[in-house]
Design an enzyme around this catalytic site. Sequence first.
Site, PDB file in Angstrom:
ATOM      1  N   PRO A 238      28.516 -37.621 -33.559  1.00 53.92           N
ATOM      2  CG  PRO A 238      26.899 -38.388 -34.696  1.00 53.92           C
ATOM      3  CD  PRO A 238      27.407 -37.174 -34.203  1.00 53.92           C
TER       4      PRO A 238
ATOM      5  CD  GLU B 183      20.000 -35.197 -39.694  1.00 54.47           C
ATOM      6  OE1 GLU B 183      19.200 -36.014 -39.124  1.00 54.47           O
ATOM      7  OE2 GLU B 183      21.176 -35.811 -39.871  1.00 54.47           O
TER       8      GLU B 183
ATOM      9  NE  ARG C 193      33.873 -44.582 -12.133  1.00 61.75           N
ATOM     10  CZ  ARG C 193      35.267 -45.242 -12.081  1.00 61.75           C
ATOM     11  NH1 ARG C 193      36.347 -44.949 -12.838  1.00 61.75           N
ATOM     12  NH2 ARG C 193      35.427 -46.231 -11.470  1.00 61.75           N
TER      13      ARG C 193
ATOM     14  CG  ASP D 103      38.559 -47.335 -13.259  1.00 61.59           C
ATOM     15  OD1 ASP D 103      38.069 -47.979 -12.214  1.00 61.59           O
ATOM     16  OD2 ASP D 103      37.936 -45.783 -13.425  1.00 61.59           O
TER      17      ASP D 103
HETATM   18  N1  LIG Z   1      28.785 -38.246 -28.818  1.00 62.39           N
HETATM   19  C1  LIG Z   1      28.074 -38.891 -29.389  1.00 62.39           C
HETATM   20  C2  LIG Z   1      27.241 -39.616 -30.323  1.00 62.39           C
HETATM   21  C3  LIG Z   1      26.104 -39.087 -31.259  1.00 62.39           C
HETATM   22  C4  LIG Z   1      25.309 -37.867 -31.397  1.00 62.39           C
HETATM   23  C5  LIG Z   1      25.666 -36.715 -30.477  1.00 62.39           C
HETATM   24  C6  LIG Z   1      25.242 -35.490 -30.720  1.00 62.39           C
HETATM   25  C7  LIG Z   1      24.362 -35.243 -31.810  1.00 62.39           C
HETATM   26  C8  LIG Z   1      23.261 -33.964 -32.037  1.00 62.39           C
HETATM   27  C9  LIG Z   1      22.488 -34.654 -33.133  1.00 62.39           C
HETATM   28  N2  LIG Z   1      22.780 -35.900 -33.330  1.00 62.39           N
HETATM   29  C10 LIG Z   1      22.014 -36.905 -34.165  1.00 62.39           C
HETATM   30  C11 LIG Z   1      22.808 -37.034 -35.435  1.00 62.39           C
HETATM   31  C12 LIG Z   1      23.733 -36.117 -35.810  1.00 62.39           C
HETATM   32  C13 LIG Z   1      24.283 -36.371 -37.070  1.00 62.39           C
HETATM   33  C14 LIG Z   1      24.102 -37.588 -37.602  1.00 62.39           C
HETATM   34  N3  LIG Z   1      23.236 -38.442 -37.140  1.00 62.39           N
HETATM   35  C15 LIG Z   1      22.762 -38.343 -36.102  1.00 62.39           C
HETATM   36  C16 LIG Z   1      23.699 -36.316 -32.395  1.00 62.39           C
HETATM   37  C17 LIG Z   1      24.062 -37.699 -32.378  1.00 62.39           C
HETATM   38  N4  LIG Z   1      25.769 -40.059 -31.835  1.00 62.39           N
HETATM   39  N5  LIG Z   1      26.650 -41.130 -31.588  1.00 62.39           N
HETATM   40  C18 LIG Z   1      27.440 -40.775 -30.698  1.00 62.39           C
HETATM   41  N6  LIG Z   1      28.583 -41.716 -30.437  1.00 62.39           N
END
Ligand SMILES: N#Cc1c(-c2ccc3ccn(Cc4cccnc4)c3c2)n[nH]c1N
Length: 245
Positions: A87, A114, A156, A171
Amino acid sequence: MKLDIVTIFPDYFAPLDVSLLGKARQRGDVDAHVHDLRGWAHDRHRTVDDTPYGGGPGMVMKPEPWGEALDAIVPPGSSARLVVPTPSGRPFTQELAGAYAAEPWLVFACGRYEGIDARVIEDARSRMPVDEVSIGDYVLAGGESAVLVMVEAVTRLLPGVLGNAGSAADDSFAPGRMEALLEGPVYTKPPDWRGRPVPPVLMSGNHGAIARWRRDEALRRTAAIRPELIARNALDDADRRTLSE
Ligand SMILES: N#Cc1c(-c2ccc3ccn(Cc4cccnc4)c3c2)n[nH]c1N
């Protein structure tokens, strides 16, 4: 292109065997392998997570299985780029998808809980390029969905994967495209469906009028939904007239 995906949920990637990507794999255009991280967790319970140092909610993915997995998958001196969905990563865009499509080898690390112990990324950076990437401003439970999105967006763009190779170049956000307009509406047979006709211009055979209509629809849709993208386009007088209507 060579793809390796490391995850504790390998079944998540069954979709890689269907549709255009499945065909690309069968043709050998994409050499994709999915690896279960637990194969590098050696205790009786195949443990891949532990409590976070410093306290806090949830669990963190242990570094040891990840280190062994990446050592086994990516030999020293190889050409792999490690992509880690998170994230807190840089935005995954069409431009980045285009850059990844030019890479010979991508390795995707799917975190859960996490996240992955930060030392895994540090250690990987010592021997390969590493990108931490986010597919959007919302929180998922892990990286698998993000990797499916990125793999589809990247593959793609590979020559021969799309039925009509040109369509990726058209695109909305195609890399190198001078403009970024959202696609307008598309139609197919029947000519009238539930009393709703196809716009007559599309049946006219007048390619100039059709191109103008399509651009006008794209301009109107972009102005309505993503107005911030309008400035990224080179507008002519006809465009400005359309937007002023
Ligand atoms: N790309 C991407 C992502 C993720 C994502 C990606 C990998 C992981 C691994 C663990 N988590 C859960 C988690 C971790 C930390 C805090 N909160 C939640 C993930 C979330 N969430 N949203 C996105 N756009």
